[in-house]
Design a protein around this motif. Structure first.
Motif, PDB file in Angstrom:
ATOM      1  N   LEU A 193       0.815  -1.219   0.000  1.00 41.37           N
ATOM      2  CA  LEU A 193       0.000   0.000   0.000  1.00 41.37           C
ATOM      3  C   LEU A 193       0.845   1.264   0.000  1.00 41.37           C
ATOM      4  CD1 LEU A 193      -2.999   0.841   0.086  1.00 41.37           C
ATOM      5  CD2 LEU A 193      -2.793   0.954   2.586  1.00 41.37           C
ATOM      6  N   ARG A 194       2.012   1.213   0.655  1.00 39.63           N
ATOM      7  CA  ARG A 194       2.864   2.398   0.777  1.00 39.63           C
ATOM      8  C   ARG A 194       3.960   2.452  -0.284  1.00 39.63           C
ATOM      9  NH1 ARG A 194       4.590   2.343   7.003  1.00 39.63           N
ATOM     10  NH2 ARG A 194       5.621   4.293   6.373  1.00 39.63           N
ATOM     11  N   ALA A 195       3.896   1.559  -1.236  1.00 36.55           N
ATOM     12  CA  ALA A 195       4.935   1.531  -2.277  1.00 36.55           C
ATOM     13  C   ALA A 195       4.813   2.731  -3.208  1.00 36.55           C
ATOM     14  CB  ALA A 195       4.836   0.236  -3.072  1.00 36.55           C
ATOM     15  N   THR A 196       5.946   3.248  -3.629  1.00 36.62           N
ATOM     16  CA  THR A 196       5.977   4.354  -4.586  1.00 36.62           C
ATOM     17  C   THR A 196       6.534   3.923  -5.937  1.00 36.62           C
ATOM     18  OG1 THR A 196       8.158   5.031  -3.748  1.00 36.62           O
ATOM     19  CG2 THR A 196       6.207   6.085  -2.774  1.00 36.62           C
ATOM     20  N   SER A 197       7.207   2.785  -5.973  1.00 39.81           N
ATOM     21  CA  SER A 197       7.783   2.296  -7.226  1.00 39.81           C
ATOM     22  C   SER A 197       6.716   1.584  -8.047  1.00 39.81           C
ATOM     23  CB  SER A 197       8.932   1.327  -6.942  1.00 39.81           C
ATOM     24  OG  SER A 197       9.342   0.678  -8.133  1.00 39.81           O
ATOM     25  N   PRO A 198       6.607   1.896  -9.337  1.00 38.84           N
ATOM     26  CA  PRO A 198       5.628   1.207 -10.190  1.00 38.84           C
ATOM     27  C   PRO A 198       5.994  -0.255 -10.438  1.00 38.84           C
ATOM     28  CG  PRO A 198       7.023   2.649 -11.509  1.00 38.84           C
ATOM     29  CD  PRO A 198       7.353   2.938 -10.074  1.00 38.84           C
ATOM     30  N   THR A 199       7.231  -0.616 -10.119  1.00 39.62           N
ATOM     31  CA  THR A 199       7.673  -2.002 -10.315  1.00 39.62           C
ATOM     32  C   THR A 199       7.877  -2.704  -8.966  1.00 39.62           C
ATOM     33  OG1 THR A 199       9.985  -1.278 -10.451  1.00 39.62           O
ATOM     34  CG2 THR A 199       8.745  -1.483 -12.531  1.00 39.62           C
ATOM     35  N   GLN A 200       7.154  -2.263  -7.939  1.00 37.91           N
ATOM     36  CA  GLN A 200       7.292  -2.867  -6.626  1.00 37.91           C
ATOM     37  C   GLN A 200       7.022  -4.379  -6.696  1.00 37.91           C
ATOM     38  OE1 GLN A 200       8.268  -1.606  -3.518  1.00 37.91           O
ATOM     39  NE2 GLN A 200       8.228  -3.784  -3.019  1.00 37.91           N
ATOM     40  N   ARG A 201       7.882  -5.123  -6.063  1.00 42.80           N
ATOM     41  CA  ARG A 201       7.759  -6.578  -6.051  1.00 42.80           C
ATOM     42  C   ARG A 201       7.081  -7.025  -4.761  1.00 42.80           C
ATOM     43  NH1 ARG A 201      12.979  -9.475  -6.909  1.00 42.80           N
ATOM     44  NH2 ARG A 201      11.773 -10.916  -8.183  1.00 42.80           N
ATOM     45  N   HIS A 202       6.656  -8.309  -4.748  1.00 47.30           N
ATOM     46  CA  HIS A 202       5.970  -8.874  -3.584  1.00 47.30           C
ATOM     47  C   HIS A 202       6.327 -10.347  -3.492  1.00 47.30           C
ATOM     48  CE1 HIS A 202       2.698 -10.365  -0.990  1.00 47.30           C
ATOM     49  NE2 HIS A 202       2.687  -9.134  -0.505  1.00 47.30           N
ATOM     50  N   THR A 203       6.294 -10.879  -2.267  1.00 45.30           N
ATOM     51  CA  THR A 203       6.677 -12.281  -2.048  1.00 45.30           C
ATOM     52  C   THR A 203       5.692 -13.273  -2.656  1.00 45.30           C
ATOM     53  OG1 THR A 203       5.605 -12.147   0.118  1.00 45.30           O
ATOM     54  CG2 THR A 203       7.984 -11.807   0.061  1.00 45.30           C
ATOM     55  N   PHE A 204       4.505 -12.819  -3.065  1.00 45.25           N
ATOM     56  CA  PHE A 204       3.529 -13.716  -3.693  1.00 45.25           C
ATOM     57  C   PHE A 204       3.579 -13.670  -5.215  1.00 45.25           C
ATOM     58  CE2 PHE A 204       0.221 -13.600   0.039  1.00 45.25           C
ATOM     59  CZ  PHE A 204       1.137 -14.264   0.843  1.00 45.25           C
ATOM     60  N   MET A 205       4.338 -12.773  -5.787  1.00 48.36           N
ATOM     61  CA  MET A 205       4.321 -12.628  -7.238  1.00 48.36           C
ATOM     62  C   MET A 205       5.030 -13.813  -7.902  1.00 48.36           C
ATOM     63  SD  MET A 205       7.098  -9.557  -7.830  1.00 48.36           S
ATOM     64  CE  MET A 205       6.727  -9.470  -9.595  1.00 48.36           C
ATOM     65  N   PRO A 206       4.635 -14.148  -9.134  1.00 51.42           N
ATOM     66  CA  PRO A 206       5.250 -15.278  -9.826  1.00 51.42           C
ATOM     67  C   PRO A 206       6.773 -15.182  -9.851  1.00 51.42           C
ATOM     68  CG  PRO A 206       3.331 -14.528 -11.029  1.00 51.42           C
ATOM     69  CD  PRO A 206       3.558 -13.535  -9.931  1.00 51.42           C
ATOM     70  N   GLY A 207       7.423 -16.266  -9.490  1.00 50.22           N
ATOM     71  CA  GLY A 207       8.882 -16.354  -9.542  1.00 50.22           C
ATOM     72  C   GLY A 207       9.606 -15.840  -8.326  1.00 50.22           C
ATOM     73  N   TYR A 208       8.923 -15.092  -7.460  1.00 49.91           N
ATOM     74  CA  TYR A 208       9.651 -14.402  -6.389  1.00 49.91           C
ATOM     75  C   TYR A 208      10.305 -15.357  -5.399  1.00 49.91           C
ATOM     76  CZ  TYR A 208      11.122 -11.099  -2.901  1.00 49.91           C
ATOM     77  OH  TYR A 208      11.909 -10.373  -2.043  1.00 49.91           O
ATOM     78  N   ASN A 209       9.564 -16.283  -4.855  1.00 48.03           N
ATOM     79  CA  ASN A 209      10.128 -17.139  -3.811  1.00 48.03           C
ATOM     80  C   ASN A 209      11.167 -18.115  -4.344  1.00 48.03           C
ATOM     81  OD1 ASN A 209       8.791 -16.240  -1.364  1.00 48.03           O
ATOM     82  ND2 ASN A 209       6.918 -16.959  -2.344  1.00 48.03           N
ATOM     83  N   PHE A 210      11.081 -18.410  -5.646  1.00 48.59           N
ATOM     84  CA  PHE A 210      12.174 -19.202  -6.208  1.00 48.59           C
ATOM     85  C   PHE A 210      13.474 -18.411  -6.163  1.00 48.59           C
ATOM     86  CE2 PHE A 210      15.141 -20.470  -9.416  1.00 48.59           C
ATOM     87  CZ  PHE A 210      15.231 -21.834  -9.187  1.00 48.59           C
ATOM     88  N   LYS A 211      13.424 -17.178  -6.663  1.00 48.42           N
ATOM     89  CA  LYS A 211      14.645 -16.375  -6.725  1.00 48.42           C
ATOM     90  C   LYS A 211      15.194 -16.071  -5.335  1.00 48.42           C
ATOM     91  CE  LYS A 211      16.591 -12.054  -8.478  1.00 48.42           C
ATOM     92  NZ  LYS A 211      16.347 -10.807  -9.259  1.00 48.42           N
ATOM     93  N   ALA A 212      14.311 -15.665  -4.416  1.00 47.58           N
ATOM     94  CA  ALA A 212      14.769 -15.213  -3.108  1.00 47.58           C
ATOM     95  C   ALA A 212      15.036 -16.362  -2.139  1.00 47.58           C
ATOM     96  CB  ALA A 212      13.729 -14.264  -2.503  1.00 47.58           C
ATOM     97  N   GLY A 213      14.258 -17.438  -2.239  1.00 53.31           N
ATOM     98  CA  GLY A 213      14.355 -18.482  -1.230  1.00 53.31           C
ATOM     99  C   GLY A 213      14.925 -19.807  -1.688  1.00 53.31           C
ATOM    100  N   ILE A 214      14.707 -20.177  -2.954  1.00 57.05           N
ATOM    101  CA  ILE A 214      15.138 -21.489  -3.439  1.00 57.05           C
ATOM    102  C   ILE A 214      16.452 -21.422  -4.208  1.00 57.05           C
ATOM    103  CG2 ILE A 214      14.515 -23.440  -4.921  1.00 57.05           C
ATOM    104  CD1 ILE A 214      12.914 -23.256  -2.316  1.00 57.05           C
TER     105      ILE A 214
END
Length: 501
Positions: free
Chosen positions: A260-281
């Motif tokens: 909600l407080r994001a200002t970047s139009p490309t803000q990422r999120h932990t639920f978005m496709p591919g995110y948890n693979f890149k960050a966690g796996i």
């Protein structure tokens, strides 16, 4: 003149600060998988890797041998030692440019990755019997735990700017190896802990458990973006996932609340496709593991067919990233009073039959009609362990509940024949329940079913035109068929050919 000197001083300070930052970023480091008390995978080449200043030589000493490598242009280095049998403790010594890192109390054994969403993340201290397990204190020294946890707050929370930036940098996961003690066990995945405890008890092999799980996360977040982009079936979720009909409404809503407080139009999120693979796996794909246990699906239950495609892609892509035919054991969703869950459970059953090297632990008998987080986790961990003990460790045990093999007509009865059972029975020793007949006009009737050793007979009322037999097909089910090992049968549906009934 003074202004010029001041400007020069500021520039020098900025340059100095920047050079310090670069040196800090390039400092000798080991990858996240390496810390005291870790387990290295036995019977596979042992890969030790990390980062250092580009071009710098790194020497690694392990088990009486030393290997060297130079960091590449990106600062990455790795060395490979020959495979070892289970044992330890050992030490890893890494040195470069006058710096030295030590990793102590290293065991050689089997490493299992424990991943998924909240039911895998569900801590032992919150499970039925978990507090007693912790209080008893009987922890095996051969169990080692790495909880690689997200630092992003869960729930309906608007993340602050610092967290939003950390998410954008894919720097939300943190953790290190720990021995099994009251604190580490209490906070660890209950399913993962009971799985590892059972394997150690049956084999004596040191077991390392890596937990990378995030509550609410959908399947697509655990698949790398490049793999998703190569398959047109997932195109609708890649470019604007927050508004994609392929993504569950709840997932999109939570994503909006957190950003909600994001200002970047490309803000990422932990639920978005591919995110948890890149960050966690991805930090672990160069770290050999024995296999995977997985408990997820609640955030994809809205689209059964899409989940089936995603899950199959998840398994094949992870095997590709590890360059190994990893055993992949997963938990079928439990029963709860919500739509689509029977069809989803049936789809999971079919996935286990279709994808080689997988197995499914049934859990509908342990469900809660109102709670998506059933608390009886010990049974789930043990059921997963039975699959691994049978398939991977060669134990001659019954590893799953009854598996439907065929259906045929015998007069006015439908006969269902099951494998993975010497004798069928019921979980509660009460009359058999959970079978239904589906008719040509879409009506469902409770079926009169009876057990005959490894076969179920269902009497069909006269003039009833049956298309299918359903089992455990209520969202919250009290179906009770099991085998002699008291392992339950899965939710299933099977068509009855028109020529039969």
């Amino acid at each position: 003149m003074k202004k010029g000197l001041l400007y020069l001083l500021v520039v020098c300070q900025m340059a100095f600060g920047h050079s310090v930052e670069l040196r800090a970023q390039a400092a000798l480091k080991l990858a996240p998988a390496f810390s005291d008390h870790m387990v290295l995978q036995r019977d596979q080449p042992i890969v030790i890797h990390g980062t250092a200043p580009a071009g710098e030589k790194v020497a690694v000493s392990f088990s009486g041998k030393t290997q060297s490598a130079a960091a590449d242009d990106g600062g990455k280095w790795k060395v490979v030692f020959s495979a070892k049998r289970s044992g330890g403790p050992l030490q890893v010594r890494v040195s470069s440019g006058g710096n030295e890192l030590l990793v102590n109390d290293v065991l050689i054994g089997d490493v299992w990755l424990c991943s998924g969403q909240s039911n895998m993340d569900f801590a032992l201290k919150n499970a039925v019997g978990g507090k007693d397990e912790v209080a008893a204190g009987h922890f095996s020294p051969n169990i080692r735990l790495l909880k690689y946890a997200s630092t992003a707050p869960g729930g309906n929370v608007a993340w602050d700017p610092a967290m939003l930036e950390k998410v954008n940098r894919s720097e939300v996961y943190r953790g290190e190896w720990k021995t099994a003690d009251a604190a580490s066990v209490a906070a660890f995945s209950a399913v993962g802990y009971y799985f590892g405890k059972q394997i150690v008890a049956e084999t004596g092999v040191p077991i390392g458990l890596i937990q990378v799980a995030l509550g609410g996360s959908p399947t697509e977040s655990w698949i790398d973006s490049a793999t998703l982009a190569q398959d047109g079936r997932f195109a609708g979720m890649l470019h604007d996932w927050r508004h994609s009909p392929q993504v569950m409404e709840w997932v999109k809503q939570r994503g909006g609340e957190n950003t909600l407080r994001a200002t970047s139009p490309t803000q990422r999120h932990t639920f978005m496709p591919g995110y948890n693979f890149k960050a966690g796996i991805a930090p672990f794909t160069a770290f050999p593991v024995k296999g995977v246990i997985w408990y997820q699906g609640e955030s994809n239950v809205h689209d059964v067919a899409l989940h089936a495609a995603l899950f199959e892609k998840l398994v094949t892509s992870w095997r590709k990233h590890w360059n190994a035919a990893l055993p992949f054991y997963f938990v079928q969703l439990s029963s709860i009073d919500r739509p689509h869950w029977p069809e989803f459970r049936d789809s999971q059953r079919q996935l286990a039959l279709r994808i080689a090297g997988t197995g499914m632990a049934v859990s509908h008998d342990l469900g809660d009609s109102l709670d998506v987080h059933p608390t009886r986790k010990m049974e789930i961990g043990v059921r997963l362990a039975k699959l691994a003990l049978h398939d991977v460790y060669g134990k001659k045990i019954t590893a799953s509940g009854p598996v439907l093999r065929k259906a045929y007509r015998d007069g006015q009865s439908i006969m269902l024949h099951f494998g993975s059972a010497r004798a069928l029975r019921t979980l509660d020793d009460k009359p058999l329940q959970g079978f239904e007949l589906l008719t040509t006009d879409g009506r469902r009737f409770a079926a009169d079913a009876a057990i005959h050793r490894k076969t179920i007979s269902i009497t069909v009322p006269p003039n009833l035109k049956v298309t299918s037999v359903l089992y455990a097909y209520q969202p919250f089910s009290r179906a009770n068929l099991c085998n002699e090992a008291r392992l339950p049968a899965s939710t299933f549906s099977i068509s009855i050919p028109k020529s039969d009934l």
